[in-house]
Scaffold this active site. Structure first.
Site, mmCIF file in Angstrom:
data_model
loop_
_atom_site.group_PDB
_atom_site.id
_atom_site.type_symbol
_atom_site.label_atom_id
_atom_site.label_comp_id
_atom_site.label_asym_id
_atom_site.label_seq_id
_atom_site.Cartn_x
_atom_site.Cartn_y
_atom_site.Cartn_z
ATOM 1 N N LYS A 108 0.848 -1.198 0.000
ATOM 2 C CA LYS A 108 0.000 0.000 0.000
ATOM 3 C C LYS A 108 0.883 1.249 0.000
ATOM 4 O O LYS A 108 0.708 2.152 -0.790
ATOM 5 C CB LYS A 108 -0.914 -0.035 1.225
ATOM 6 C CG LYS A 108 -1.833 1.143 1.320
ATOM 7 C CD LYS A 108 -2.791 1.004 2.475
ATOM 8 C CE LYS A 108 -3.502 2.321 2.708
ATOM 9 N NZ LYS A 108 -4.425 2.301 3.814
ATOM 10 N N GLU A 122 10.554 -4.491 4.763
ATOM 11 C CA GLU A 122 10.735 -5.895 4.359
ATOM 12 C C GLU A 122 10.385 -6.070 2.882
ATOM 13 O O GLU A 122 11.111 -6.716 2.118
ATOM 14 C CB GLU A 122 9.836 -6.819 5.199
ATOM 15 C CG GLU A 122 10.187 -6.881 6.670
ATOM 16 C CD GLU A 122 9.435 -5.855 7.507
ATOM 17 O OE1 GLU A 122 9.073 -4.778 6.965
ATOM 18 O OE2 GLU A 122 9.211 -6.108 8.696
ATOM 19 N N GLY A 154 -4.843 -1.664 4.958
ATOM 20 C CA GLY A 154 -3.994 -2.775 4.507
ATOM 21 C C GLY A 154 -4.623 -4.140 4.742
ATOM 22 O O GLY A 154 -4.707 -4.969 3.838
ATOM 23 N N ARG A 155 -5.111 -4.372 5.958
ATOM 24 C CA ARG A 155 -5.654 -5.700 6.278
ATOM 25 C C ARG A 155 -7.061 -5.905 5.718
ATOM 26 O O ARG A 155 -7.671 -6.956 5.914
ATOM 27 C CB ARG A 155 -5.612 -5.934 7.787
ATOM 28 C CG ARG A 155 -6.267 -4.860 8.610
ATOM 29 C CD ARG A 155 -5.933 -4.975 10.093
ATOM 30 N NE ARG A 155 -6.376 -3.813 10.850
ATOM 31 C CZ ARG A 155 -5.691 -2.691 10.989
ATOM 32 N NH1 ARG A 155 -4.509 -2.567 10.400
ATOM 33 N NH2 ARG A 155 -6.169 -1.678 11.700
ATOM 34 N N GLU A 204 -4.736 -6.768 14.729
ATOM 35 C CA GLU A 204 -4.207 -5.460 14.341
ATOM 36 C C GLU A 204 -5.324 -4.402 14.388
ATOM 37 O O GLU A 204 -5.063 -3.226 14.596
ATOM 38 C CB GLU A 204 -3.581 -5.524 12.932
ATOM 39 C CG GLU A 204 -2.628 -4.362 12.653
ATOM 40 C CD GLU A 204 -1.780 -4.554 11.405
ATOM 41 O OE1 GLU A 204 -0.582 -4.843 11.515
ATOM 42 O OE2 GLU A 204 -2.325 -4.390 10.289
ATOM 43 N N HIS A 241 -5.719 -33.600 17.612
ATOM 44 C CA HIS A 241 -4.619 -34.445 18.076
ATOM 45 C C HIS A 241 -3.456 -33.619 18.601
ATOM 46 O O HIS A 241 -2.331 -34.094 18.659
ATOM 47 C CB HIS A 241 -4.174 -35.372 16.940
ATOM 48 C CG HIS A 241 -5.268 -36.309 16.558
ATOM 49 N ND1 HIS A 241 -5.476 -37.510 17.205
ATOM 50 C CD2 HIS A 241 -6.278 -36.178 15.662
ATOM 51 C CE1 HIS A 241 -6.550 -38.093 16.682
ATOM 52 N NE2 HIS A 241 -7.059 -37.301 15.746
ATOM 53 N N LYS A 286 9.177 -0.506 14.217
ATOM 54 C CA LYS A 286 9.779 -0.263 12.897
ATOM 55 C C LYS A 286 10.817 0.844 12.989
ATOM 56 O O LYS A 286 11.906 0.749 12.430
ATOM 57 C CB LYS A 286 8.708 0.171 11.892
ATOM 58 C CG LYS A 286 7.777 -0.904 11.424
ATOM 59 C CD LYS A 286 6.906 -0.342 10.313
ATOM 60 C CE LYS A 286 5.694 -1.199 10.025
ATOM 61 N NZ LYS A 286 4.780 -0.594 9.069
HETATM 62 O O1 F6P Z 1 2.322 -4.053 9.978
HETATM 63 C C1 F6P Z 1 1.770 -2.844 9.665
HETATM 64 C C2 F6P Z 1 1.274 -2.761 8.262
HETATM 65 O O2 F6P Z 1 1.084 -1.424 7.993
HETATM 66 C C3 F6P Z 1 -0.015 -3.551 8.012
HETATM 67 O O3 F6P Z 1 -1.128 -2.914 8.480
HETATM 68 C C4 F6P Z 1 0.031 -3.678 6.537
HETATM 69 O O4 F6P Z 1 -0.878 -4.600 6.068
HETATM 70 C C5 F6P Z 1 1.472 -4.075 6.346
HETATM 71 O O5 F6P Z 1 2.176 -3.290 7.306
HETATM 72 C C6 F6P Z 1 2.040 -3.871 4.979
HETATM 73 O O6 F6P Z 1 1.971 -2.545 4.556
HETATM 74 P P1 F6P Z 1 2.168 -2.127 3.048
HETATM 75 O O7 F6P Z 1 1.081 -2.735 2.258
HETATM 76 O O8 F6P Z 1 2.121 -0.625 3.047
HETATM 77 O O9 F6P Z 1 3.518 -2.628 2.599
#
Ligand code: F6P
Length: 532
Positions: free
Chosen positions: A208, A214, A269-270, A355, A386, A500
């Site tokens: 987003k 990462e 995002g989620r 979240e 199990h 972060k």
């Molecule tokens: O972990 C925080 C967060 O902002 C989530 O809410 C989101 O889904 C994820 O990082 C990834 O964010 P992006 O889509 O901006 O890379």
């Protein structure tokens, strides 16, 4: 603006506290003297059945919980979300993931503008692109057909598509394989890339913000790997596309903005699975099926918006869960899909729920003195039986459980499905009833099951894209209802930002091989151990 009602100060909360005193000592099995209980406490909506009769609730509980929802202005809040009010107040944004799957209303207004035209444009672009890739019209730079899709993203830009491509594998293409790179650990990227022919691979950079450390680290490393083989920047165009809200950063990465699939700040995002973030899904199962999934979600949106609370599935799921969390002291909820295709569903719901509602400051900016989001966990049911079910049956904790299964299997083999269903039913019955010392007969206390463990049974006719869309929307709205009642903001995630920031600072320490003094002694000790 959303109302700012402290739920514990409502009349219904006080009544629920009194009611809890009576209910705390009852055993659910006694409720089943009433043969009508299943009929009374189950709802059928299209091809989904919810049985919530195996809960420690009576008509009075239900009525008081609905009173609580009313006192917390739930109806008004639902209307505000659907009509594009900026209910994500801490980020000054509307919350309109429901518009992404809307096919019913021509106009949905955000900030004075109808957003449906741009949503329809992206749908069209996704359809054209996924058709072109699937048919072989879109080819790699050497003319080879695309056989591998690699989604690079994390959190909401990973868990939804990863869950859905697993859940709908039955409908997936035989010619296209889908991979996900999310962990910044070099292992995932190494293991995935080692078997891939770069000429047949399409990379989807899903972010987003297009700034997530990462994802960007993985994306740049993959680009480097790709260019090492092609030695031509121009080839990136045929093999990299982006799904993002950030055009500038996409451009900076070198992706042709023609190949950018846009979404917007009103999609969290989620909650972004039905936006361009779902492109890997559309590529894998085909755009038509992706749209079937949207239609399923959309039918739940309409149900949620228009059904009275007594028969409203997400509202009831949310209220019953509040009953356990805030009155019985339940700390976790377990999601138990008996359908192996849904094996990533608990992980997906973990982010959606934790979240969103893992918050402790209310909408007045004050610390809450009541519980909010539970810990969400789970695994496919038969495997769980199990492993951890022992604790649910005979441990000391109350763990409300959602049992989820299809009436019809997608893969019919001998008696497998009958066995699966028998286990599903056997477990929920055992959890409800328990087994007394008299029933055990040999007076052996270790065989006693206390029972009285709450479960919801969610049964769908068959796992289709439409059904999956429904399940997703049901839980999204459950989370929304709980956030409203807990008087918190469900659509921000400030809690993940701080870690972060610290990580970025520590990264420069590691790079320079120095231990800066402004850390605590544990962090300094660990850092020294790692860089020495
Ligand atoms: O972990 C925080 C967060 O902002 C989530 O809410 C989101 O889904 C994820 O990082 C990834 O964010 P992006 O889509 O901006 O890379």
């Amino acid at each position: 603006m959303l109302h700012k009602t402290n739920p514990t100060k409502t009349k219904s909360w006080q009544k629920l506290l009194d009611h809890f005193k009576d209910m705390n000592s009852v055993h659910m099995r006694d409720f089943f003297a009433d043969e009508q209980r299943f009929k009374k406490y189950s709802i059928r909506f299209e091809d989904i059945l919810l049985d919530y009769s195996k809960n420690i609730i009576t008509d009075k509980t239900k009525q008081l919980l609905i009173e609580l929802a009313n006192e917390c202005n739930l109806k008004d809040s639902i209307d505000k979300m659907f009509s594009g009010e900026k209910i994500n107040e801490t980020e000054n944004r509307a919350v309109l993931h429901t518009a992404l799957r809307n096919f019913k209303h021509d106009s949905i207004i955000e900030d004075g503008n109808n957003i449906m035209p741009k949503i329809k444009d992206i749908r069209k672009k996704m359809r054209m692109f996924s058709d072109a890739v699937r048919s072989g019209e879109w080819r790699g730079y050497t003319g080879k057909k695309i056989k591998n899709i690699v989604n690079i993203g994390i959190g909401g830009s990973h868990l939804g598509p990863a869950m859905v491509t697993e859940a709908l594998k039955f409908y997936g293409s035989n010619d296209i394989r889908v991979f996900f790179i999310s962990n910044v650990d070099g292992t995932e990227i190494t293991e995935i890339l080692k078997d891939l022919d770069h000429e047949e691979t399409l990379f989807l950079i899903a972010s987003k913000t297009f700034t997530t450390q990462e994802t960007m680290t993985n994306a740049y490393s993959v680009r480097e790997w790709f260019l090492r083989q092609t030695r031509d920047e121009e080839t990136v165009k045929k093999h990299f596309v982006a799904m993002s809200t950030n055009k500038e950063k996409v451009d900076e990465f070198g992706i042709d903005t023609e190949n950018m699939f846009e979404f917007w700040d009103f999609v969290g995002g989620r909650y972004s699975l039905f936006s361009a973030i779902g492109l890997s899904v559309a590529l894998y199962i085909g755009y038509d099926r992706f749209e079937e999934m949207m239609l399923g979600a959309s039918s739940i949106d309409e149900h949620f918006k228009n059904t009275n609370f007594e028969n409203n599935i997400p509202v009831l799921l949310a209220l019953i869960s509040i009953w356990y969390i805030n009155f019985f002291g339940a700390e976790s909820e377990v999601i138990l899909p008996y359908d192996q295709y849904l094996h990533r569903f608990p992980a997906y719901l973990q982010q959606a729920n934790m979240e969103s509602n893992g918050k402790s400051v209310d909408r007045d900016g004050k610390l809450v003195d009541y519980s909010t989001a539970p810990i969400i966990w789970g695994e496919p049911g038969t495997n769980g039986q199990h492993s951890f079910y022992q604790l649910i049956h005979q441990g000391t904790k109350i763990i409300p459980a959602d049992f989820i299964v299809g009436k019809e299997p997608l893969n019919k083999i001998n008696e497998h499905h009958d066995i699966l269903l028998s286990n599903f039913l056997g477990q929920t019955e055992a959890l409800m009833k328990g087994r007394t010392i008299e029933e055990v007969k040999d007076s052996y206390p270790y065989k006693v099951f206390k029972g009285n463990q709450p479960t919801n049974s969610i049964i769908y006719d068959k796992l289709t894209p439409n059904v999956l869309g429904k399940l997703i929307a049901l839980y999204e709205h459950k989370i929304f209802v709980q956030g409203i009642i807990w008087n918190i903001y469900s659509f921000d995630q400030w809690g993940v930002e701080y870690g972060k920031q610290l990580a970025i600072k520590i990264q420069s320490d590691i790079k320079e091989g120095k231990v800066s003094q402004d850390h605590d002694c544990s962090t300094k000790g660990l850092l020294k151990y790692l860089i020495d």
